[in-house]
Design an enzyme around this catalytic site. Structure first.
Site, PDB file in Angstrom:
ATOM      1  N   GLY A  49       0.835  -1.185   0.000  1.00  0.00           N
ATOM      2  CA  GLY A  49       0.000   0.000   0.000  1.00  0.00           C
ATOM      3  C   GLY A  49       0.869   1.234   0.000  1.00  0.00           C
ATOM      4  O   GLY A  49       2.051   1.175   0.371  1.00  0.00           O
ATOM      5  N   GLN A  54       3.198   9.927   1.235  1.00  0.00           N
ATOM      6  CA  GLN A  54       4.480   9.220   1.171  1.00  0.00           C
ATOM      7  C   GLN A  54       5.263   9.555  -0.083  1.00  0.00           C
ATOM      8  O   GLN A  54       6.454   9.253  -0.167  1.00  0.00           O
ATOM      9  CB  GLN A  54       4.253   7.709   1.226  1.00  0.00           C
ATOM     10  N   CYS A 103       6.623  -0.262   6.860  1.00  0.00           N
ATOM     11  CA  CYS A 103       6.196   0.943   6.142  1.00  0.00           C
ATOM     12  C   CYS A 103       7.312   1.372   5.219  1.00  0.00           C
ATOM     13  O   CYS A 103       8.478   1.401   5.631  1.00  0.00           O
ATOM     14  CB  CYS A 103       5.876   2.049   7.147  1.00  0.00           C
ATOM     15  N   LEU A 104       6.967   1.706   3.981  1.00  0.00           N
ATOM     16  CA  LEU A 104       7.987   2.136   3.022  1.00  0.00           C
ATOM     17  C   LEU A 104       8.664   3.424   3.476  1.00  0.00           C
ATOM     18  O   LEU A 104       9.781   3.716   3.053  1.00  0.00           O
ATOM     19  CB  LEU A 104       7.358   2.334   1.640  1.00  0.00           C
ATOM     20  N   HIS A 145      -3.693   1.406   8.058  1.00  0.00           N
ATOM     21  CA  HIS A 145      -2.328   1.926   7.974  1.00  0.00           C
ATOM     22  C   HIS A 145      -2.247   3.084   6.974  1.00  0.00           C
ATOM     23  O   HIS A 145      -1.653   4.132   7.271  1.00  0.00           O
ATOM     24  CB  HIS A 145      -1.388   0.772   7.567  1.00  0.00           C
ATOM     25  N   GLU A 146      -2.861   2.894   5.804  1.00  0.00           N
ATOM     26  CA  GLU A 146      -2.753   3.930   4.763  1.00  0.00           C
ATOM     27  C   GLU A 146      -3.568   5.174   5.119  1.00  0.00           C
ATOM     28  O   GLU A 146      -3.123   6.305   4.865  1.00  0.00           O
ATOM     29  CB  GLU A 146      -3.177   3.380   3.396  1.00  0.00           C
ATOM     30  N   HIS A 149      -1.727   7.428   7.317  1.00  0.00           N
ATOM     31  CA  HIS A 149      -0.768   8.314   6.626  1.00  0.00           C
ATOM     32  C   HIS A 149      -1.431   9.627   6.204  1.00  0.00           C
ATOM     33  O   HIS A 149      -0.794  10.689   6.228  1.00  0.00           O
ATOM     34  CB  HIS A 149      -0.213   7.634   5.377  1.00  0.00           C
TER      35      HIS A 149
HETATM   36 NI    NI Z   1       3.238   3.143   5.599  1.00  0.00          NI
END
Ligand code: NI
Length: 176
Positions: A49, A54, A103-104, A145-146, A149
């Site tokens: 995701g 991000q 997480c990226l 999670h997304e 963000h």
């Molecule tokens: Ni993330």
């Protein structure tokens, strides 16, 4: 389409939050290109995701896709490519389940995070049509999670105990 640079924790974009996308904005080629680039960037990074903040864009856009052969999250139930504009979560289950997240924007770490097990997400699809989906399990986790963000939150904020934070090689070796 292009690979986008991913903002890491510490870049103000990760904590800034994001605003709604108007239908006019969504129809613009720039926004559609952004969505395509988010998909490409997520896949390139083996993510499941990604949220627009991000990639340094303060808009409420999330992209999710879980492929069963995903290297970072092997063995999770697959989720087809899902794009939600202006997502709103409702109908959260009372029950919580604790599971591993990464997480990226926080590379090479894993931690245990409690999340609601089921929910409903509503918003728009990339063409501006109403979107509604019930989700459970890992899909519900990734949605939470997304959407976090979009509000400037990361999974570390949700961890009740930082002792479950692992670097990936140590996670592979010692956590399971
Ligand atoms: Ni993330």
């Amino acid at each position: 389409m292009a690979l986008l640079k991913i903002a890491r924790l510490g870049h103000p974009a990760i904590r800034a939050g994001a605003g709604n996308v108007t239908l006019d904005e969504l129809a613009r080629s720039g926004t559609q290109d952004l969505i395509d680039s988010m998909i490409e960037t997520m896949r390139d990074a083996d993510g499941v995701g990604i949220a627009a903040p991000q990639v340094h864009v303060d808009k409420r856009i999330i992209v999710i896709e879980v492929q069963s052969e995903n290297r970072r999250y092997p063995g999770r139930e697959a989720v087809p490519l899902t794009i939600v504009i202006n997502p709103e979560i409702s109908d959260l289950s009372e029950s919580l389940e604790t599971g591993w997240e990464g997480c990226l924007s926080i590379p090479d770490l894993r931690g245990l995070v409690p999340r609601h097990t089921t929910l409903k997400v509503r918003g728009l699809d990339r063409k501006g049509r109403p979107f509604e989906q019930h989700a459970s399990g890992f899909f519900a986790r990734v949605i939470q999670h997304e959407v976090d963000h979009l509000n400037g939150n990361v999974y570390l904020d949700r961890m009740p105990d930082l002792k479950s934070l692992f670097f990936l090689p140590e996670f592979m070796r010692y956590s399971q």
